[in-house]
Scaffold this active site. Sequence first.
Site, PDB file in Angstrom:
ATOM      1  N   GLY A  35       0.743  -1.139  -0.056  1.00 51.12           N
ATOM      2  CA  GLY A  35       0.052   0.060   0.046  1.00 51.12           C
ATOM      3  C   GLY A  35       0.728   1.191   0.004  1.00 51.12           C
ATOM      4  O   GLY A  35       0.713   2.250   0.568  1.00 51.12           O
ATOM      5  N   SER A  37       1.484   3.350  -2.228  1.00 50.10           N
ATOM      6  CA  SER A  37       1.175   4.636  -2.761  1.00 50.10           C
ATOM      7  C   SER A  37      -0.153   5.210  -2.079  1.00 50.10           C
ATOM      8  O   SER A  37      -0.591   6.432  -2.623  1.00 50.10           O
ATOM      9  CB  SER A  37       0.951   4.420  -4.299  1.00 50.10           C
ATOM     10  N   GLY A  38      -0.231   4.626  -0.844  1.00 50.47           N
ATOM     11  CA  GLY A  38      -1.632   5.073  -0.188  1.00 50.47           C
ATOM     12  C   GLY A  38      -1.102   6.309   0.811  1.00 50.47           C
ATOM     13  O   GLY A  38      -0.051   6.621   1.084  1.00 50.47           O
ATOM     14  N   LEU A  40      -1.610   6.461   4.068  1.00 48.99           N
ATOM     15  CA  LEU A  40      -0.828   6.062   5.461  1.00 48.99           C
ATOM     16  C   LEU A  40       0.797   6.118   5.293  1.00 48.99           C
ATOM     17  O   LEU A  40       1.359   6.571   6.438  1.00 48.99           O
ATOM     18  CB  LEU A  40      -1.180   4.703   6.013  1.00 48.99           C
ATOM     19  N   THR A  41       1.074   5.591   4.299  1.00 45.37           N
ATOM     20  CA  THR A  41       2.543   5.543   3.875  1.00 45.37           C
ATOM     21  C   THR A  41       2.888   6.921   3.668  1.00 45.37           C
ATOM     22  O   THR A  41       3.936   7.414   4.331  1.00 45.37           O
ATOM     23  CB  THR A  41       2.635   4.950   2.451  1.00 45.37           C
ATOM     24  N   ARG A  69      -0.337  -1.258  -6.359  1.00 47.16           N
ATOM     25  CA  ARG A  69      -0.897  -1.559  -7.741  1.00 47.16           C
ATOM     26  C   ARG A  69      -0.276  -0.712  -8.638  1.00 47.16           C
ATOM     27  O   ARG A  69      -0.012  -0.780  -9.860  1.00 47.16           O
ATOM     28  CB  ARG A  69      -2.250  -1.485  -7.593  1.00 47.16           C
ATOM     29  N   GLU A 243     -11.933  15.306  19.134  1.00 42.11           N
ATOM     30  CA  GLU A 243     -11.434  15.584  17.731  1.00 42.11           C
ATOM     31  C   GLU A 243     -12.028  16.918  17.338  1.00 42.11           C
ATOM     32  O   GLU A 243     -13.310  17.019  17.149  1.00 42.11           O
ATOM     33  CB  GLU A 243     -11.235  14.739  16.957  1.00 42.11           C
ATOM     34  N   ASP A 262     -14.192   2.946  15.075  1.00 41.96           N
ATOM     35  CA  ASP A 262     -13.084   3.617  14.682  1.00 41.96           C
ATOM     36  C   ASP A 262     -12.209   3.976  16.038  1.00 41.96           C
ATOM     37  O   ASP A 262     -10.975   3.912  15.955  1.00 41.96           O
ATOM     38  CB  ASP A 262     -13.697   4.918  14.181  1.00 41.96           C
ATOM     39  N   HIS A 267      -8.535   2.267  20.676  1.00 44.64           N
ATOM     40  CA  HIS A 267      -7.771   3.447  21.275  1.00 44.64           C
ATOM     41  C   HIS A 267      -8.411   3.853  22.805  1.00 44.64           C
ATOM     42  O   HIS A 267      -7.855   3.806  23.767  1.00 44.64           O
ATOM     43  CB  HIS A 267      -7.939   4.749  20.768  1.00 44.64           C
TER      44      HIS A 267
HETATM   45  C1  BG6 Z   1      -7.430   7.037  14.233  1.00 44.65           C
HETATM   46  C2  BG6 Z   1      -8.708   6.958  13.862  1.00 44.65           C
HETATM   47  O1  BG6 Z   1      -7.036   5.424  14.436  1.00 44.65           O
HETATM   48  O2  BG6 Z   1      -6.876   7.617  15.449  1.00 44.65           O
HETATM   49  C3  BG6 Z   1      -9.209   8.396  13.276  1.00 44.65           C
HETATM   50  O3  BG6 Z   1      -9.027   6.398  12.698  1.00 44.65           O
HETATM   51  C4  BG6 Z   1      -8.812   9.488  14.313  1.00 44.65           C
HETATM   52  O4  BG6 Z   1     -10.355   8.626  13.145  1.00 44.65           O
HETATM   53  C5  BG6 Z   1      -7.212   9.075  14.874  1.00 44.65           C
HETATM   54  O5  BG6 Z   1      -8.616  10.767  14.082  1.00 44.65           O
HETATM   55  C6  BG6 Z   1      -6.912   9.968  16.250  1.00 44.65           C
HETATM   56  O6  BG6 Z   1      -5.736   9.887  16.593  1.00 44.65           O
HETATM   57  P1  BG6 Z   1      -4.808  10.763  17.172  1.00 44.65           P
HETATM   58  O7  BG6 Z   1      -3.389  10.286  17.358  1.00 44.65           O
HETATM   59  O8  BG6 Z   1      -4.920  12.040  16.108  1.00 44.65           O
HETATM   60  O9  BG6 Z   1      -5.514  11.148  18.487  1.00 44.65           O
END
Ligand code: BG6
Length: 509
Positions: A35, A37-38, A40-41, A69, A243, A262, A267
Amino acid sequence: MPEIDYLQDDGAPFIPSGSCLLEGIPGPCSIVIMGASGDLTARKIIPSLYNLHLKGLLPEPFLIVGCGRTGYSDEEFRAVMRKDLFPGTAEGRGWSRFASMLYYRQILYDDLSYYRSFSSHMAALENNAGTGGSRIFYLAVPPSLYETIALLLGKSGLSGEPAGGTIWTRIVVEKPFGRDLETARRLDRTLHQHFSESQIFRIDHYLAKETVQNVLIFRFANAIFEPIWNRRYVDHIDITAAESLGVGHRSGYYEEAGVLRDMFQNHMMQLLSLTAMDPPSQFEADMVRDEKVRVYRSLRPFPVHDLDNHLVLGQYNAGMVDGKRVPGYREEPGVDPDSLTPTFATMRVFLDNWRWQGVPFYMTSGKRLAKKETEIKICFKEVPHSMFRSIIGEHITANTIKIGIYPEEKITLSFQTKNPGMRICLRSAEMDFSYEQGMDATTKDAYEKVLLDVMLGDQMLFWRQDGVELCWSFLSPIIAECEACSGRADMLRFYPAGSKGPQGFSGQR
Ligand code: BG6
């Protein structure tokens, strides 16, 4: 000051005569990013590897091999990574050395022949670089591809570890680990077809945040907090991850996930277990994870038929954040205009054990709130009897300990003092410890820490499957009930972006 929390040695962590746990620089290896070219990378993995390189913490030699890909050449991949790292500016320090570690290989994720030819290509690269053959496969791809990739890595022989023990292969999986208990179990079974548990690293980047790690040190390296960390003294606990950002360009994923999958399944549950767990007998990966699992086992089954009294769900409308007008969730690109996906939740949970019986834990997380703020607040009981009641009334503000994770990494104890002057007046005072204060080592970004730990083979900060399953066992019935119930639309409370979200529960301060 030079970095003092790492030493260049044979790679094994050890405890020096002072009080630091030192980590070694990992031995030679490669990271293969599926992944590449995505998003997260570009946002996390490459910047973290680059920072580790600047700090001199990457193994020597080291290879970073992007797979995806897109049909990039090595040079094109380097150019894209360079542009992401230094947008619109000249290349930064150390780039040319870093770029020389970067390679790229096109792969079609569901085609075994690509894996087979990748295997020989990789062996040639490793031979040239002298990395010796230890590899990390980082799955920075949509979760729907995890099982396919894990299976084909296995079938092509890429998951194996030669006998003898010095060459290793590890696989890194990002959350979400499934979307309910059943799919989490299936993913685990698939991973285990070709990888053993010690090869699997399930990432939760919250665990690698410095202050989150500090919770255990604060609680268990000090004698004064533990005696009051229980139902006798604690009234309730607030765990908040607010957030100000919206869903951004992740609406496709978020529409399916919602805030419970999510943020809560991972978390929030980690923050809960760190706050509530008993001390393990040693600071060792499995002992720490055993204690967390005991917390998850103590979760009182959620009253799914009385959701209204234990769960608040919300979704943001348009509003103002940081002085800017922002759209509502339903107006975000890719979101169903009638979407019932929650972007906010507050949940009251109880742990059925001796330490926490009767103490509510309020867990809150939401998007597009007034500000980004992550904290754990221990709210103690009021004094049992107020001798000042004739002067200031019956109630005295109770003590709190606030563990701030974002924006400020700090610990704050609030207590009552006398206001200076002739009259008896109480005022609240705060004693602060800012995490950066007096520190002589720089803190690492959470992704830098997890990447380094995977290279070192330290699983302390990664989820173990039993924990994942217990959390799904707790949350799946709640999610199922929320998604199935006919009153789903009535449950959702709308809140303006930039606000504090819908009102929580009475009793929560
Ligand atoms: C990610 C979630 O795991 O954590 C996001 O998918 C969220 O939706 C993010 O914004 C929050 O992480 P952090 O480190 O910015 O508090």
